[in-house]
Scaffold this motif. Sequence first.
Motif, PDB file in Angstrom:
ATOM      1  N   LYS A 136      29.707  32.072  24.910  1.00 47.85           N
ATOM      2  CA  LYS A 136      28.846  31.990  26.085  1.00 47.85           C
ATOM      3  C   LYS A 136      29.658  31.465  27.272  1.00 47.85           C
ATOM      4  O   LYS A 136      30.037  30.302  27.299  1.00 47.85           O
ATOM      5  CB  LYS A 136      27.636  31.088  25.799  1.00 47.85           C
ATOM      6  N   TYR A 137      29.911  32.342  28.211  1.00 49.67           N
ATOM      7  CA  TYR A 137      30.664  31.966  29.408  1.00 49.67           C
ATOM      8  C   TYR A 137      29.806  31.106  30.328  1.00 49.67           C
ATOM      9  O   TYR A 137      28.594  31.306  30.436  1.00 49.67           O
ATOM     10  CB  TYR A 137      31.134  33.217  30.149  1.00 49.67           C
ATOM     11  N   GLU A 138      30.466  30.162  30.986  1.00 46.39           N
ATOM     12  CA  GLU A 138      29.762  29.275  31.912  1.00 46.39           C
ATOM     13  C   GLU A 138      30.458  29.231  33.276  1.00 46.39           C
ATOM     14  O   GLU A 138      29.902  29.662  34.277  1.00 46.39           O
ATOM     15  CB  GLU A 138      29.674  27.857  31.329  1.00 46.39           C
ATOM     16  N   GLU A 139      31.684  28.740  33.291  1.00 44.41           N
ATOM     17  CA  GLU A 139      32.379  28.485  34.555  1.00 44.41           C
ATOM     18  C   GLU A 139      32.670  29.762  35.342  1.00 44.41           C
ATOM     19  O   GLU A 139      32.474  29.809  36.555  1.00 44.41           O
ATOM     20  CB  GLU A 139      33.678  27.721  34.299  1.00 44.41           C
ATOM     21  N   ILE A 140      33.160  30.796  34.680  1.00 42.93           N
ATOM     22  CA  ILE A 140      33.533  31.993  35.438  1.00 42.93           C
ATOM     23  C   ILE A 140      32.302  32.723  35.983  1.00 42.93           C
ATOM     24  O   ILE A 140      32.408  33.456  36.980  1.00 42.93           O
ATOM     25  CB  ILE A 140      34.404  32.962  34.605  1.00 42.93           C
ATOM     26  N   LEU A 141      31.147  32.509  35.360  1.00 46.71           N
ATOM     27  CA  LEU A 141      29.931  33.149  35.846  1.00 46.71           C
ATOM     28  C   LEU A 141      29.453  32.525  37.156  1.00 46.71           C
ATOM     29  O   LEU A 141      28.769  33.182  37.952  1.00 46.71           O
ATOM     30  CB  LEU A 141      28.822  33.068  34.794  1.00 46.71           C
ATOM     31  N   THR A 142      29.795  31.257  37.352  1.00 49.41           N
ATOM     32  CA  THR A 142      29.424  30.590  38.609  1.00 49.41           C
ATOM     33  C   THR A 142      30.525  30.708  39.653  1.00 49.41           C
ATOM     34  O   THR A 142      30.262  30.612  40.845  1.00 49.41           O
ATOM     35  CB  THR A 142      29.121  29.099  38.365  1.00 49.41           C
ATOM     36  N   ARG A 143      31.747  30.931  39.212  1.00 57.56           N
ATOM     37  CA  ARG A 143      32.887  30.998  40.125  1.00 57.56           C
ATOM     38  C   ARG A 143      33.083  32.402  40.694  1.00 57.56           C
ATOM     39  O   ARG A 143      33.460  32.572  41.858  1.00 57.56           O
ATOM     40  CB  ARG A 143      34.165  30.544  39.390  1.00 57.56           C
ATOM     41  N   PHE A 144      32.830  33.440  39.883  1.00 58.12           N
ATOM     42  CA  PHE A 144      33.101  34.818  40.290  1.00 58.12           C
ATOM     43  C   PHE A 144      31.828  35.668  40.226  1.00 58.12           C
ATOM     44  O   PHE A 144      30.916  35.379  39.446  1.00 58.12           O
ATOM     45  CB  PHE A 144      34.185  35.436  39.397  1.00 58.12           C
ATOM     46  N   THR A 145      31.799  36.721  41.038  1.00 59.39           N
ATOM     47  CA  THR A 145      30.650  37.621  41.027  1.00 59.39           C
ATOM     48  C   THR A 145      30.734  38.557  39.830  1.00 59.39           C
ATOM     49  O   THR A 145      31.794  38.727  39.214  1.00 59.39           O
ATOM     50  CB  THR A 145      30.600  38.458  42.309  1.00 59.39           C
ATOM     51  N   GLU A 146      29.604  39.190  39.512  1.00 61.72           N
ATOM     52  CA  GLU A 146      29.572  40.129  38.394  1.00 61.72           C
ATOM     53  C   GLU A 146      30.532  41.294  38.627  1.00 61.72           C
ATOM     54  O   GLU A 146      31.216  41.744  37.697  1.00 61.72           O
ATOM     55  CB  GLU A 146      28.149  40.645  38.193  1.00 61.72           C
ATOM     56  N   SER A 147      30.592  41.778  39.855  1.00 61.95           N
ATOM     57  CA  SER A 147      31.485  42.897  40.152  1.00 61.95           C
ATOM     58  C   SER A 147      32.951  42.490  40.021  1.00 61.95           C
ATOM     59  O   SER A 147      33.781  43.289  39.569  1.00 61.95           O
ATOM     60  CB  SER A 147      31.210  43.431  41.563  1.00 61.95           C
ATOM     61  N   GLU A 148      33.270  41.262  40.402  1.00 65.61           N
ATOM     62  CA  GLU A 148      34.644  40.772  40.262  1.00 65.61           C
ATOM     63  C   GLU A 148      35.032  40.685  38.786  1.00 65.61           C
ATOM     64  O   GLU A 148      36.140  41.080  38.403  1.00 65.61           O
ATOM     65  CB  GLU A 148      34.794  39.403  40.928  1.00 65.61           C
ATOM     66  N   ILE A 149      34.129  40.179  37.971  1.00 67.67           N
ATOM     67  CA  ILE A 149      34.401  40.043  36.536  1.00 67.67           C
ATOM     68  C   ILE A 149      34.545  41.415  35.886  1.00 67.67           C
ATOM     69  O   ILE A 149      35.444  41.644  35.079  1.00 67.67           O
ATOM     70  CB  ILE A 149      33.299  39.219  35.852  1.00 67.67           C
ATOM     71  N   ASN A 150      33.674  42.346  36.256  1.00 66.53           N
ATOM     72  CA  ASN A 150      33.747  43.687  35.681  1.00 66.53           C
ATOM     73  C   ASN A 150      35.043  44.391  36.065  1.00 66.53           C
ATOM     74  O   ASN A 150      35.655  45.085  35.239  1.00 66.53           O
ATOM     75  CB  ASN A 150      32.539  44.517  36.121  1.00 66.53           C
ATOM     76  N   ALA A 151      35.448  44.239  37.319  1.00 67.04           N
ATOM     77  CA  ALA A 151      36.703  44.841  37.767  1.00 67.04           C
ATOM     78  C   ALA A 151      37.885  44.225  37.037  1.00 67.04           C
ATOM     79  O   ALA A 151      38.848  44.917  36.663  1.00 67.04           O
ATOM     80  CB  ALA A 151      36.853  44.671  39.276  1.00 67.04           C
ATOM     81  N   TYR A 152      37.815  42.926  36.812  1.00 61.66           N
ATOM     82  CA  TYR A 152      38.893  42.236  36.094  1.00 61.66           C
ATOM     83  C   TYR A 152      38.962  42.709  34.644  1.00 61.66           C
ATOM     84  O   TYR A 152      40.050  42.968  34.108  1.00 61.66           O
ATOM     85  CB  TYR A 152      38.669  40.726  36.134  1.00 61.66           C
ATOM     86  N   LYS A 153      37.818  42.836  34.004  1.00 61.58           N
ATOM     87  CA  LYS A 153      37.780  43.308  32.617  1.00 61.58           C
ATOM     88  C   LYS A 153      38.401  44.701  32.504  1.00 61.58           C
ATOM     89  O   LYS A 153      39.152  44.991  31.567  1.00 61.58           O
ATOM     90  CB  LYS A 153      36.338  43.317  32.109  1.00 61.58           C
ATOM     91  N   GLN A 154      38.116  45.526  33.479  1.00 63.55           N
ATOM     92  CA  GLN A 154      38.692  46.868  33.484  1.00 63.55           C
ATOM     93  C   GLN A 154      40.210  46.812  33.651  1.00 63.55           C
ATOM     94  O   GLN A 154      40.946  47.569  33.023  1.00 63.55           O
ATOM     95  CB  GLN A 154      38.066  47.697  34.608  1.00 63.55           C
ATOM     96  N   TRP A 155      40.684  45.879  34.484  1.00 59.54           N
ATOM     97  CA  TRP A 155      42.128  45.715  34.708  1.00 59.54           C
ATOM     98  C   TRP A 155      42.831  45.309  33.417  1.00 59.54           C
ATOM     99  O   TRP A 155      43.890  45.857  33.074  1.00 59.54           O
ATOM    100  CB  TRP A 155      42.370  44.667  35.793  1.00 59.54           C
ATOM    101  N   VAL A 156      42.250  44.364  32.689  1.00 60.91           N
ATOM    102  CA  VAL A 156      42.840  43.926  31.419  1.00 60.91           C
ATOM    103  C   VAL A 156      42.822  45.069  30.406  1.00 60.91           C
ATOM    104  O   VAL A 156      43.817  45.326  29.719  1.00 60.91           O
ATOM    105  CB  VAL A 156      42.091  42.700  30.847  1.00 60.91           C
TER     106      VAL A 156
END
Length: 324
Positions: A30-50
């Motif tokens: 269960k993620y906590e910190e990155i959900l408050t620090r980054f937007t959903e679109s930022e996280i999704n784009a990052y996941k795609q990059w990895v």
Amino acid sequence: MVDNKKTDFIREVKVVTQLGGRQMGDDEFKYEEILTRFTESEINAYKQWVSQGFGRVCNKKMTKELNLEWITRHYLSLKMIISASVMITSLEYNIKKGVNISVPYLSYYAILSCCRAIVFTLPSQKWGKNLIEMKHTKILNTVGDCVRKLNIAYGGEILSILSRYRNYRELFSYKFPGSGIDLVSDFGHRFEYDDTVKLCKILCEIAQLNSEQVERYIEKHCLSNIDEWGNCGGKYILKCCIYKNVEQNDTKTDLYMIDEEDECALKYIMEHHSFPVSLYCNLPEWKIRDLFAVWESEEVSYNQDQDIYHPSRKRNVIFQFPCK
């Protein structure tokens, strides 16, 4: 003649065993910190990059060597998080006891260990001695570049924060000001325990996110021939538990030691995982507890005094380890 139904059944059994039913249950990170620090679109784009990064390494063609490499990398990353957790619990204990000389060291190296956890899980970083023995400056810069993939501004900010922690440690390692750690407060810099914990949590969650994308890429693209590359036996991964003896000897021959706890953990991984899984799913709760217990006093086992250092009680301080 190949029995396709039998082959598919064997493959399905392997995958179900690998996942342990966790996808059908509620046992997930269960993620906590990155959900408050980054937007959903930022996280999704990052996941795609990895995922794309691992795709360039793997190209939907998993091999036994690549499989073992990434099982090893995920275990080393998890160990860095355990290392950071032990340092953070030590930091809290020493602050309460007034052992201030340890504060800069433990604060920085807890954060550095979390940074190394990220580096081990980045597909852009090639495996080898240069990865395992990466210098501090390269580690911090690599993490700064990684976080920029999530958010450019915060990537620059976090690199600045990491550098300040490094300077904080070096100030007391090399120059040792007579005013003690109060000196940095006089210059407007504060390295509060809560801030250090929060930073470690963010870094650990990024490492977890990286490892999760590697696992999902393999699940999506590589399982059709898992029977060819999914055997985790061999000496390759056991290099994780062999350590060079630093003691000098007359023959000038390098001596090596095998760490029993590492060996036990790696044997568990080889027996239960056919391919790299996320950091959270790497080891069960009982093994995580064992890895923390080695840092406790023997008195802990029969003395419940809260004044005794007991990192196992707070092992989830910066990372959510499995509860079963």
